[in-house]
Design an enzyme around this catalytic site. Sequence first.
Site, PDB file in Angstrom:
ATOM      1  N   HIS A   1       1.022  -1.369   0.083  1.00  0.00           N
ATOM      2  CA  HIS A   1      -0.080   0.073  -0.005  1.00  0.00           C
ATOM      3  C   HIS A   1       0.817   1.147  -0.071  1.00  0.00           C
ATOM      4  CE1 HIS A   1      -3.748  -2.119   0.560  1.00  0.00           C
ATOM      5  NE2 HIS A   1      -3.193  -3.023   1.549  1.00  0.00           N
TER       6      HIS A   1
ATOM      7  N   HIS B   1       5.996   7.638   5.632  1.00  0.00           N
ATOM      8  CA  HIS B   1       5.750   6.949   4.546  1.00  0.00           C
ATOM      9  C   HIS B   1       5.255   8.063   3.690  1.00  0.00           C
ATOM     10  CE1 HIS B   1       2.127   7.337   6.806  1.00  0.00           C
ATOM     11  NE2 HIS B   1       1.458   7.358   5.599  1.00  0.00           N
TER      12      HIS B   1
ATOM     13  N   HIS C   1       4.265  11.574   5.001  1.00  0.00           N
ATOM     14  CA  HIS C   1       3.792  11.615   6.404  1.00  0.00           C
ATOM     15  C   HIS C   1       4.596  11.187   7.216  1.00  0.00           C
ATOM     16  CE1 HIS C   1      -0.607  11.412   4.503  1.00  0.00           C
ATOM     17  NE2 HIS C   1       0.017  12.542   4.170  1.00  0.00           N
TER      18      HIS C   1
ATOM     19  N   THR D   1      -5.811   8.113   7.338  1.00  0.00           N
ATOM     20  CA  THR D   1      -6.391   8.039   6.098  1.00  0.00           C
ATOM     21  C   THR D   1      -6.456   6.763   5.615  1.00  0.00           C
ATOM     22  OG1 THR D   1      -4.186   8.498   4.833  1.00  0.00           O
ATOM     23  CG2 THR D   1      -5.415  10.207   5.713  1.00  0.00           C
TER      24      THR D   1
END
Length: 592
Positions: A89, A117, A144, A225
Site C-alpha cells: 500500500h 511513509h 507523512h 487516512t
Amino acid sequence: MFCSSLLFCVGLGTLAKYAVGSDLWCYNEHCESNPSHWADLAGSFCGGSKQSPINIKTNHAEKDNSLTDFMFVNFSSNQVIQSIQNNGHTVKCNLKKNQVEVSGGGLDGTYYALQFHFHWGKLGDRHSGSEHTLDGERLPMEMHIVTMKKGLDVEEAKKDPQGFAVLAFFINETENGDVSGPWEKLTSNVPNDQVTEEPKLDISINDLIGDVNLSMFYRYMGSFTTPDCNEAVAWTVFREPIKVNKKLIERFPSKAGFNNVFRPVQNLAGRQVFASPATPLPPTGPWCYGDDDDDPHHHQCEYIPPKWYRLYKSYCDGEHQSPINIETKNIVVDEHLDDFTFTKFDDNNAITTITNTGHTVKCSLKEGEVEVSGGGLGHVYSTLQFHFHWGDTSGTPGSEHAVDSKKYPMEMHIVNKRKDLSLANAIKTPNGLAVLGFFIEATTSTKSSSSSSDAETHPSPSSDNGAWEKLTNHLSAIKSIKTVVNVTEGISIDDLLGSVNRRAYYRYNGSLTTPSCNEAVVWTVFKETVKVDKKLMDMFPSQMEYSKVNRPKQDLHGRTVYRTTSASGAPGPVMLFLLPASLAAFLFKCHL
C-alpha cells in the site's frame, strides 16, 4: 505503522492489532473494498465526521497565534531509520524506538516519531498523488511523519483526539533537481516486493525535508487516512512542498509495483482549519465589479467578480450564489407565499444616514424599528438598510437579477436580519437574512412582469418622485467614497416604493451578492417594477462617478424558484441548505 514492536497498518491506518486486515481494503476503484466502501468494513471509523485528508481552502483558514515553531529532536540524525518496508500500500520507513521527538507547533504535548511513509499517484501524472489538496490542487506526492503522544499507550492514544500527530509534506517534482543526494539514496532502496529490509540509510529526516519553511503550516483535527480511520490525529500540513527530481519520484510507483495510493479528500463537515502566524493568508480586498476604463474607481482592480472567491473568508464559489436569472417557465407556484407585513415602512424619519460605500449608495435605518414579516418567511426580520445597483447613463441595464434574461436599469435591495439572531449568527444561518429586491425603471415605459404565458402583464405604477428627489439631492454631498451624511428631510420606504404590487413576487434561497457572498439569504424579488424619473436614476452613476455596479448572474445549481399564487396563505417553511461561517463585519462592508 511501526510503534515499539507493533506494526501500524499502512498509510495513516491505526495499529494492525486493532485495524482491519490490510488484505481487506485497497485503493483501486476496481476492487471491492476501495475507499468508497471503507466505512462498511468491520471496526471501521471511515464514515465519521472528522475524516482525512481534506482540501485546504487557504481563504477559509484562521490565524492561530498558538501555532508556534516546532521543536525537533534527532531530525538531523542519520542513524534513526531502522528499516524500509513495502507492504503493498505504501513505502514506509520505520524509525528507531524513542529516538525522534516532536513538540511545540501548538501540539498537545511531546510526541515520539514512529515512522514516515509516502502517497503517490500514477507514473507520469504529476497532478495525482498527494492526499491533501491546497485550494483544490493535488501535487505528485505527499510524505507523512507519524508520531504518537508521549506517555500514552496505543489504546489510550486512539481515544485521544490528539493522540497522534502527523506532519504532512507535499512533494513537487523538478526537471533538473539533485539526483545524487538523500532522495537518490532513499529511492534506490525502495523494495520491489512486499518485504521489510534493513539497509544502511545514512540519511536524516532533515535531509529529506530540505529547505522547506517549517514555520508555515496549517492545522486541523482529523483521522488516519486508511482503515480503520480512527479520528485521533492532529494534522500539520506544511505549506511549502519538498522539491524532488521527477526521475526519483517515478521510482516509487515503478519500483514498488503499484500506483494511485491516496485516499480522496473528505468533507470538512464544519471543522476549522487554522494557519500558523507565519503563513500568508489571502487578501481582504479591495474588490470591485469590473475593470472599466471609464470608471477610475474600478480601473486595474485585481479582484473582479470572477476572482472574488480568492478573497479571505469568501464563499463566492459556493453553489447557492446570487443573483440569478429567473426563468418563469421553470417557476413553481407556492401557496404558502402569503402577504408581507411591513412595520414602519411608512415612517419618514426611519432613514438616518446615506453613505457612498465605493460600491453603492446605502441608506441606513434606525435600529430595531423597521420590520418585515409574513411572506412565507416564518420569522420576523429587522430592516437594517437598503441600497442600489445601477448601470450607466447610456442605457446599460444595472439590475442584478433578471427575469427571462431581461435586466432593468436599476435594482433596490432592502436588507433584513432575523430579529431573534445576532448579526454574527444571522450570516451563519441559511435563512438568517431576508432581502427584498425591487426592479427600477423609467416612468416613461411600461413593464411586463414576465414574458411567459403564466405571468400577468401589469403597467407598473409610479413611485413618489418627490421622495426620490429628496433622496438624490443628498448624492452631491457624498461624491467622495466613505462619505456619510445625515438625512434630515422626511423620506419613507413606502414613498420610494410607491404603489408597486407587493403581493406578486419570486422566492429562492441564495447569497449576498458581494464578498464575502455568504449563503444566508432568503431572496424575494418582486414582479412589478418601481417607476422613477430617468433623470433621477441617472444621478446615481453621474454623481457617484462609478457605474455598472452589479454582479453577473450565477448558476442556479438545481435550486427551485417559487412564486406567489394569491394574496393569502399560511406561512410555510423556508428552503434550507448548509452555510459556511464568516465574520459579522462583512455585512456592513459588502452590499448585495
